[in-house]
Design a protein around this motif. Structure first.
Motif, PDB file in Angstrom:
ATOM      1  N   VAL A  68       0.848  -1.188   0.000  1.00  0.00           N
ATOM      2  CA  VAL A  68       0.000   0.000   0.000  1.00  0.00           C
ATOM      3  C   VAL A  68       0.888   1.244   0.000  1.00  0.00           C
ATOM      4  O   VAL A  68       1.744   1.404   0.888  1.00  0.00           O
ATOM      5  CB  VAL A  68      -0.926   0.013   1.233  1.00  0.00           C
ATOM      6  N   PHE A  69       0.691   2.121  -0.975  1.00  0.00           N
ATOM      7  CA  PHE A  69       1.517   3.311  -1.128  1.00  0.00           C
ATOM      8  C   PHE A  69       1.321   4.276   0.041  1.00  0.00           C
ATOM      9  O   PHE A  69       0.198   4.550   0.461  1.00  0.00           O
ATOM     10  CB  PHE A  69       1.176   4.023  -2.439  1.00  0.00           C
ATOM     11  N   ILE A  70       2.440   4.788   0.558  1.00  0.00           N
ATOM     12  CA  ILE A  70       2.446   5.794   1.613  1.00  0.00           C
ATOM     13  C   ILE A  70       2.949   7.097   0.980  1.00  0.00           C
ATOM     14  O   ILE A  70       4.125   7.210   0.626  1.00  0.00           O
ATOM     15  CB  ILE A  70       3.365   5.396   2.783  1.00  0.00           C
ATOM     16  N   ALA A  71       2.074   8.063   0.830  1.00  0.00           N
ATOM     17  CA  ALA A  71       2.441   9.308   0.148  1.00  0.00           C
ATOM     18  C   ALA A  71       3.435  10.144   0.967  1.00  0.00           C
ATOM     19  O   ALA A  71       4.405  10.670   0.414  1.00  0.00           O
ATOM     20  CB  ALA A  71       1.193  10.130  -0.161  1.00  0.00           C
ATOM     21  N   HIS A  72       3.196  10.238   2.277  1.00  0.00           N
ATOM     22  CA  HIS A  72       4.071  11.049   3.121  1.00  0.00           C
ATOM     23  C   HIS A  72       5.470  10.436   3.167  1.00  0.00           C
ATOM     24  O   HIS A  72       5.638   9.293   3.570  1.00  0.00           O
ATOM     25  CB  HIS A  72       3.494  11.168   4.537  1.00  0.00           C
ATOM     26  N   GLY A  73       6.463  11.184   2.726  1.00  0.00           N
ATOM     27  CA  GLY A  73       7.837  10.695   2.702  1.00  0.00           C
ATOM     28  C   GLY A  73       8.235  10.069   1.386  1.00  0.00           C
ATOM     29  O   GLY A  73       9.396   9.709   1.198  1.00  0.00           O
ATOM     30  N   SER A  74       7.286   9.929   0.462  1.00  0.00           N
ATOM     31  CA  SER A  74       7.573   9.347  -0.853  1.00  0.00           C
ATOM     32  C   SER A  74       7.778  10.454  -1.890  1.00  0.00           C
ATOM     33  O   SER A  74       7.159  11.514  -1.810  1.00  0.00           O
ATOM     34  CB  SER A  74       6.430   8.445  -1.326  1.00  0.00           C
ATOM     35  N   ASP A  75       8.632  10.167  -2.865  1.00  0.00           N
ATOM     36  CA  ASP A  75       8.827  11.098  -3.981  1.00  0.00           C
ATOM     37  C   ASP A  75       7.767  10.910  -5.051  1.00  0.00           C
ATOM     38  O   ASP A  75       7.545  11.797  -5.857  1.00  0.00           O
ATOM     39  CB  ASP A  75      10.216  10.914  -4.599  1.00  0.00           C
ATOM     40  N   ASN A  76       7.142   9.752  -5.068  1.00  0.00           N
ATOM     41  CA  ASN A  76       6.118   9.342  -6.025  1.00  0.00           C
ATOM     42  C   ASN A  76       6.755   8.934  -7.345  1.00  0.00           C
ATOM     43  O   ASN A  76       7.914   9.209  -7.607  1.00  0.00           O
ATOM     44  CB  ASN A  76       5.037  10.404  -6.240  1.00  0.00           C
ATOM     45  N   PHE A  77       5.999   8.268  -8.154  1.00  0.00           N
ATOM     46  CA  PHE A  77       6.467   7.783  -9.444  1.00  0.00           C
ATOM     47  C   PHE A  77       6.206   8.857 -10.495  1.00  0.00           C
ATOM     48  O   PHE A  77       5.147   9.474 -10.519  1.00  0.00           O
ATOM     49  CB  PHE A  77       5.736   6.486  -9.824  1.00  0.00           C
ATOM     50  N   VAL A  78       7.167   9.067 -11.358  1.00  0.00           N
ATOM     51  CA  VAL A  78       7.009  10.045 -12.429  1.00  0.00           C
ATOM     52  C   VAL A  78       6.145   9.457 -13.537  1.00  0.00           C
ATOM     53  O   VAL A  78       5.302  10.132 -14.118  1.00  0.00           O
ATOM     54  CB  VAL A  78       8.391  10.450 -12.980  1.00  0.00           C
ATOM     55  N   TRP A  79       6.338   8.192 -13.820  1.00  0.00           N
ATOM     56  CA  TRP A  79       5.609   7.518 -14.882  1.00  0.00           C
ATOM     57  C   TRP A  79       5.178   6.170 -14.363  1.00  0.00           C
ATOM     58  O   TRP A  79       5.972   5.523 -13.691  1.00  0.00           O
ATOM     59  CB  TRP A  79       6.488   7.354 -16.122  1.00  0.00           C
ATOM     60  N   PRO A  80       4.046   5.674 -14.584  1.00  0.00           N
ATOM     61  CA  PRO A  80       3.006   6.138 -15.485  1.00  0.00           C
ATOM     62  C   PRO A  80       2.025   7.100 -14.837  1.00  0.00           C
ATOM     63  O   PRO A  80       1.241   7.725 -15.517  1.00  0.00           O
ATOM     64  CB  PRO A  80       2.302   4.852 -15.879  1.00  0.00           C
ATOM     65  N   THR A  81       2.055   7.203 -13.519  1.00  0.00           N
ATOM     66  CA  THR A  81       1.077   8.043 -12.839  1.00  0.00           C
ATOM     67  C   THR A  81       1.600   8.412 -11.468  1.00  0.00           C
ATOM     68  O   THR A  81       2.456   7.725 -10.919  1.00  0.00           O
ATOM     69  CB  THR A  81      -0.269   7.304 -12.693  1.00  0.00           C
ATOM     70  N   ASN A  82       1.091   9.487 -10.936  1.00  0.00           N
ATOM     71  CA  ASN A  82       1.350   9.794  -9.537  1.00  0.00           C
ATOM     72  C   ASN A  82       0.359   8.998  -8.713  1.00  0.00           C
ATOM     73  O   ASN A  82      -0.840   9.021  -8.965  1.00  0.00           O
ATOM     74  CB  ASN A  82       1.160  11.285  -9.260  1.00  0.00           C
ATOM     75  N   LEU A  83       0.878   8.292  -7.741  1.00  0.00           N
ATOM     76  CA  LEU A  83       0.014   7.508  -6.874  1.00  0.00           C
ATOM     77  C   LEU A  83      -0.565   8.379  -5.774  1.00  0.00           C
ATOM     78  O   LEU A  83       0.015   9.406  -5.408  1.00  0.00           O
ATOM     79  CB  LEU A  83       0.806   6.359  -6.246  1.00  0.00           C
ATOM     80  N   GLU A  84      -1.685   7.955  -5.246  1.00  0.00           N
ATOM     81  CA  GLU A  84      -2.309   8.628  -4.116  1.00  0.00           C
ATOM     82  C   GLU A  84      -2.087   7.789  -2.864  1.00  0.00           C
ATOM     83  O   GLU A  84      -1.944   6.564  -2.936  1.00  0.00           O
ATOM     84  CB  GLU A  84      -3.805   8.808  -4.371  1.00  0.00           C
ATOM     85  N   ASP A  85      -2.076   8.451  -1.717  1.00  0.00           N
ATOM     86  CA  ASP A  85      -1.907   7.746  -0.455  1.00  0.00           C
ATOM     87  C   ASP A  85      -2.956   6.644  -0.337  1.00  0.00           C
ATOM     88  O   ASP A  85      -4.143   6.867  -0.573  1.00  0.00           O
ATOM     89  CB  ASP A  85      -2.052   8.725   0.710  1.00  0.00           C
ATOM     90  N   GLY A  86      -2.512   5.440  -0.040  1.00  0.00           N
ATOM     91  CA  GLY A  86      -3.424   4.312   0.118  1.00  0.00           C
ATOM     92  C   GLY A  86      -3.650   3.496  -1.143  1.00  0.00           C
ATOM     93  O   GLY A  86      -4.323   2.457  -1.087  1.00  0.00           O
ATOM     94  N   ASP A  87      -3.100   3.936  -2.292  1.00  0.00           N
ATOM     95  CA  ASP A  87      -3.228   3.127  -3.506  1.00  0.00           C
ATOM     96  C   ASP A  87      -2.577   1.771  -3.272  1.00  0.00           C
ATOM     97  O   ASP A  87      -1.515   1.668  -2.653  1.00  0.00           O
ATOM     98  CB  ASP A  87      -2.576   3.821  -4.707  1.00  0.00           C
ATOM     99  N   ARG A  88      -3.228   0.738  -3.797  1.00  0.00           N
ATOM    100  CA  ARG A  88      -2.814  -0.638  -3.518  1.00  0.00           C
ATOM    101  C   ARG A  88      -2.297  -1.347  -4.763  1.00  0.00           C
ATOM    102  O   ARG A  88      -2.778  -1.140  -5.860  1.00  0.00           O
ATOM    103  CB  ARG A  88      -3.987  -1.414  -2.948  1.00  0.00           C
ATOM    104  N   PHE A  89      -1.316  -2.222  -4.502  1.00  0.00           N
ATOM    105  CA  PHE A  89      -0.797  -3.142  -5.503  1.00  0.00           C
ATOM    106  C   PHE A  89      -1.010  -4.543  -4.933  1.00  0.00           C
ATOM    107  O   PHE A  89      -0.616  -4.817  -3.802  1.00  0.00           O
ATOM    108  CB  PHE A  89       0.695  -2.919  -5.742  1.00  0.00           C
ATOM    109  N   PHE A  90      -1.633  -5.409  -5.724  1.00  0.00           N
ATOM    110  CA  PHE A  90      -1.968  -6.756  -5.255  1.00  0.00           C
ATOM    111  C   PHE A  90      -1.008  -7.777  -5.850  1.00  0.00           C
ATOM    112  O   PHE A  90      -0.636  -7.690  -7.022  1.00  0.00           O
ATOM    113  CB  PHE A  90      -3.399  -7.117  -5.644  1.00  0.00           C
ATOM    114  N   ASP A  91      -0.654  -8.782  -5.040  1.00  0.00           N
ATOM    115  CA  ASP A  91       0.148  -9.896  -5.508  1.00  0.00           C
ATOM    116  C   ASP A  91      -0.578 -10.541  -6.674  1.00  0.00           C
ATOM    117  O   ASP A  91      -1.741 -10.950  -6.545  1.00  0.00           O
ATOM    118  CB  ASP A  91       0.361 -10.893  -4.367  1.00  0.00           C
ATOM    119  N   MET A  92       0.073 -10.614  -7.822  1.00  0.00           N
ATOM    120  CA  MET A  92      -0.577 -11.118  -9.025  1.00  0.00           C
ATOM    121  C   MET A  92      -1.025 -12.567  -8.890  1.00  0.00           C
ATOM    122  O   MET A  92      -2.003 -12.970  -9.497  1.00  0.00           O
ATOM    123  CB  MET A  92       0.345 -10.948 -10.242  1.00  0.00           C
ATOM    124  N   LYS A  93      -0.346 -13.342  -8.083  1.00  0.00           N
ATOM    125  CA  LYS A  93      -0.707 -14.746  -7.907  1.00  0.00           C
ATOM    126  C   LYS A  93      -1.897 -14.930  -6.976  1.00  0.00           C
ATOM    127  O   LYS A  93      -2.531 -15.966  -6.970  1.00  0.00           O
ATOM    128  CB  LYS A  93       0.483 -15.553  -7.417  1.00  0.00           C
TER     129      LYS A  93
END
Length: 128
Positions: free
Chosen positions: A101-126
């Protein structure tokens, strides 16, 4: 004779304890690929967390790519991206079961493909 055998066994036990303490830690979240919940852009956004403490991401059909090293402490996964053309970029994630789960505070954020928002989630593909 018995004292020598006991001493040798004790030394072997201590050596095994020392070796196991020095062994590299393993992490449940490592060795997995995580896909962005919102499927950023026209394609996908996948972060690969490798067991050798490196990471990479692949985003969209154009093959935009970045990589770096990671550290883990106090439940927070820190992804650090470095390269010749960039200054150090750091992004923080909270590690949950099968999810980062992305933590915005203290992060530089991703330049590409998008800026993430605090709490954005990435799920294990399996696990999906």
């Amino acid at each position: 004779m018995k004292k020598r055998i006991i001493a040798i066994i004790a030394l072997l036990a201590l050596a095994l304890i020392a070796i196991s303490a020095c062994a590299e830690e393993s992490y449940d979240f490592a060795g997995k690929s995580y896909i962005y919940e919102k499927l950023a852009g026209d394609g996908t956004f996948v972060i690969n967390i490798n067991e050798d403490k490196t990471w990479s991401y692949l985003a969209d059909a154009d093959g935009n790519y970045a990589n770096g090293s990671w550290e883990y402490a106090d439940g927070v996964l820190t992804l650090t991206e470095t390269g010749e053309d960039i200054t150090e970029i750091v992004n923080l994630f909270l590690v949950e079961e099968n999810t980062i789960v992305f933590i915005a505070h203290g992060s530089d954020n991703f330049v590409w493909p998008t800026n993430l928002e605090d709490g954005d989630r990435f799920f294990d593909m399996k696990s999906k």
